[in-house]
Scaffold this motif. Structure first.
Motif, PDB file in Angstrom:
ATOM      1  N   GLY A  81       0.786  -1.194   0.053  1.00  8.14           N
ATOM      2  CA  GLY A  81      -0.006   0.022  -0.100  1.00  8.14           C
ATOM      3  C   GLY A  81       0.992   1.236   0.059  1.00  8.14           C
ATOM      4  O   GLY A  81       2.093   1.056  -0.286  1.00  8.14           O
ATOM      5  N   THR A  82       0.049   2.352   0.149  1.00  8.37           N
ATOM      6  CA  THR A  82       0.878   3.626   0.490  1.00  8.37           C
ATOM      7  C   THR A  82       0.408   4.397   1.267  1.00  8.37           C
ATOM      8  O   THR A  82      -0.345   4.076   2.176  1.00  8.37           O
ATOM      9  CB  THR A  82       0.581   4.396  -1.152  1.00  8.37           C
ATOM     10  N   THR A  83       0.891   5.858   1.579  1.00  7.54           N
ATOM     11  CA  THR A  83       0.825   6.493   2.660  1.00  7.54           C
ATOM     12  C   THR A  83      -0.474   7.644   2.361  1.00  7.54           C
ATOM     13  O   THR A  83      -0.204   8.896   2.190  1.00  7.54           O
ATOM     14  CB  THR A  83       1.907   7.355   3.091  1.00  7.54           C
ATOM     15  N   ASN A  84      -1.591   7.087   2.406  1.00  2.00           N
ATOM     16  CA  ASN A  84      -3.042   7.981   2.228  1.00  2.00           C
ATOM     17  C   ASN A  84      -2.907   9.266   3.098  1.00  2.00           C
ATOM     18  O   ASN A  84      -3.093  10.334   2.999  1.00  2.00           O
ATOM     19  CB  ASN A  84      -4.097   7.034   2.053  1.00  2.00           C
ATOM     20  N   HIS A  85      -2.701   9.060   4.311  1.00  2.00           N
ATOM     21  CA  HIS A  85      -2.914  10.047   5.212  1.00  2.00           C
ATOM     22  C   HIS A  85      -1.732  11.040   5.079  1.00  2.00           C
ATOM     23  O   HIS A  85      -1.803  12.379   5.159  1.00  2.00           O
ATOM     24  CB  HIS A  85      -2.686   9.493   7.025  1.00  2.00           C
ATOM     25  N   ARG A 103     -11.208   7.835   4.563  1.00  2.00           N
ATOM     26  CA  ARG A 103     -10.938   8.128   5.816  1.00  2.00           C
ATOM     27  C   ARG A 103      -9.757   8.790   6.131  1.00  2.00           C
ATOM     28  O   ARG A 103      -9.355   9.703   6.675  1.00  2.00           O
ATOM     29  CB  ARG A 103     -11.569   6.927   6.607  1.00  2.00           C
ATOM     30  N   GLN A 104      -8.553   8.054   5.478  1.00  2.00           N
ATOM     31  CA  GLN A 104      -7.176   8.436   5.865  1.00  2.00           C
ATOM     32  C   GLN A 104      -6.978   9.696   5.167  1.00  2.00           C
ATOM     33  O   GLN A 104      -6.370  10.617   5.598  1.00  2.00           O
ATOM     34  CB  GLN A 104      -6.331   7.099   5.370  1.00  2.00           C
ATOM     35  N   ARG A 105      -7.395  10.082   3.785  1.00  2.00           N
ATOM     36  CA  ARG A 105      -7.127  11.282   2.946  1.00  2.00           C
ATOM     37  C   ARG A 105      -7.987  12.348   3.786  1.00  2.00           C
ATOM     38  O   ARG A 105      -7.479  13.370   3.978  1.00  2.00           O
ATOM     39  CB  ARG A 105      -7.562  10.936   1.634  1.00  2.00           C
ATOM     40  N   LEU A 106      -9.169  12.180   4.184  1.00  2.00           N
ATOM     41  CA  LEU A 106      -9.693  13.194   5.142  1.00  2.00           C
ATOM     42  C   LEU A 106      -9.125  13.554   5.977  1.00  2.00           C
ATOM     43  O   LEU A 106      -8.886  14.696   6.547  1.00  2.00           O
ATOM     44  CB  LEU A 106     -11.115  12.682   5.269  1.00  2.00           C
TER      45      LEU A 106
END
Length: 333
Positions: free
Chosen positions: A159-163, A194-197
């Protein structure tokens, strides 16, 4: 008629078992016998069934890949990364989509039952995670390319670092003086939404500019919802000087709606997307965006699976490849 293994055995005056051993490199064989068999194979132009050879070896040297559809622009990047690794290691790829829903999954299940591939790469079609987890528990090696950030950890994933990626978008907008962003989210059931928000909102809150509910708009990762979101915000009188869209398609839709409303990009409204699909560099103006390492994620997932075939245990924690930030004229004139 096609040449068969029986034809090779008859011409070389050996058994079919001996021909099979030469093809598969198994068993002790007299070198002169093996050389004679190989010469006959070349003479007759015999091409063994890849499936038969694979079954004899206990391995097909084929990897399956299950994806929702090929219409999403970023899937091609992930797929190319996986193919680059597989072809280098002389593996084939058997690609499955879910374009026809349950019928597609039945066809996929039949190929699983037939052991048509050695392991599986997955960009999860919505609603299939429990089924994929069951296949993994039953012994099928699976690596999930996790674009939704919602795995339990049971299935190995990349995966990657959405947050953090969304946080970098927020910091960029603050650096250029934008304090009233409109946020066009992704589907609310996805973990990446949710992570990006959270990543975006936390940076603005820490800077003293909390994002109010009227500037958080639902979305579905499509151009149409990007258009609709900006139009709705303008019609309702919401004041905003920037747009952060949870993917590039939504950002492209937002830019279209801004142009239609006579708002200049970036002078009036700066726009940031997420993904960095190839189209992002060619919009008008070119789109500032969070770069997801899509091709690298495909490469890493394929390498993880191939390493497992050679005896390396599948990892029990996600492999995380960080995002980067790409600045273009949609935020800086």
């Amino acid at each position: 008629m096609p040449i068969t293994i029986a034809d090779v055995a008859a011409r070389a005056k050996v058994s079919k078992t001996t021909v099979s051993r030469v093809l598969n490199g198994k068993g002790e064989l007299d070198e002169s016998t093996a050389a004679r068999v190989r010469a006959v194979i070349d003479e007759l132009g015999y091409v063994p069934s890849s499936r038969a050879v694979g079954l004899a070896r206990g391995r097909t040297r084929v990897v399956g890949m299950l994806v929702p559809s090929l219409t999403w622009p970023w899937i091609g990047e992930v797929l190319q990364g996986a193919v680059d690794v597989l072809e280098t290691e002389r593996y084939g790829l058997l690609l499955f989509t879910c374009n026809r829903g349950e019928e597609s999954m039945r066809q996929f299940g039949a190929q699983v039952s037939a052991k048509s591939f050695d392991g599986l790469l997955v960009i999860e079609p919505e609603g299939t995670l429990d089924y994929i987890a069951t296949l993994h528990r039953r012994g099928l090696p699976v690596v999930l390319i996790d674009d939704r950030d919602q795995t339990s950890g049971e299935i190995p994933s990349v995966g990657t670092t959405n947050h953090d990626g969304a946080g970098s978008a927020a910091r960029h907008l603050l650096e250029i003086g934008r304090t009233r962003p409109l946020v066009i989210a992704g589907p609310e059931q996805f973990g990446c939404t949710r992570q990006r928000l959270a990543g975006f909102a936390s940076v603005f809150a820490e800077a003293g500019h909390p994002i109010t509910e009227d500037r958080r708009l639902p979305g579905d990762f499509t151009v149409a919802r990007g258009v609709a979101g900006v139009q709705a915000a303008i019609e309702s009188g919401v004041e905003f000087d920037a747009v952060f869209a949870h993917n590039d398609l939504s950002a492209i839709g937002a830019m279209q709606a801004l142009r239609d409303a006579g708002r200049r990009i970036p002078e009036d409204v700066a726009v940031v997307g997420f993904d960095d699909i190839p189209t992002a560099a060619h919009t008008q103006p070119p789109l500032t965006t969070v770069h997801q390492p899509l091709r690298e994620m495909g490469e890493a997932a394929a390498r993880t699976l191939l390493a497992h075939f050679e005896g390396t245990p599948l990892p029990n924690r996600p492999t995380v490849i960080p995002t980067t930030f790409t600045t273009r004229p949609s935020t800086t004139a």
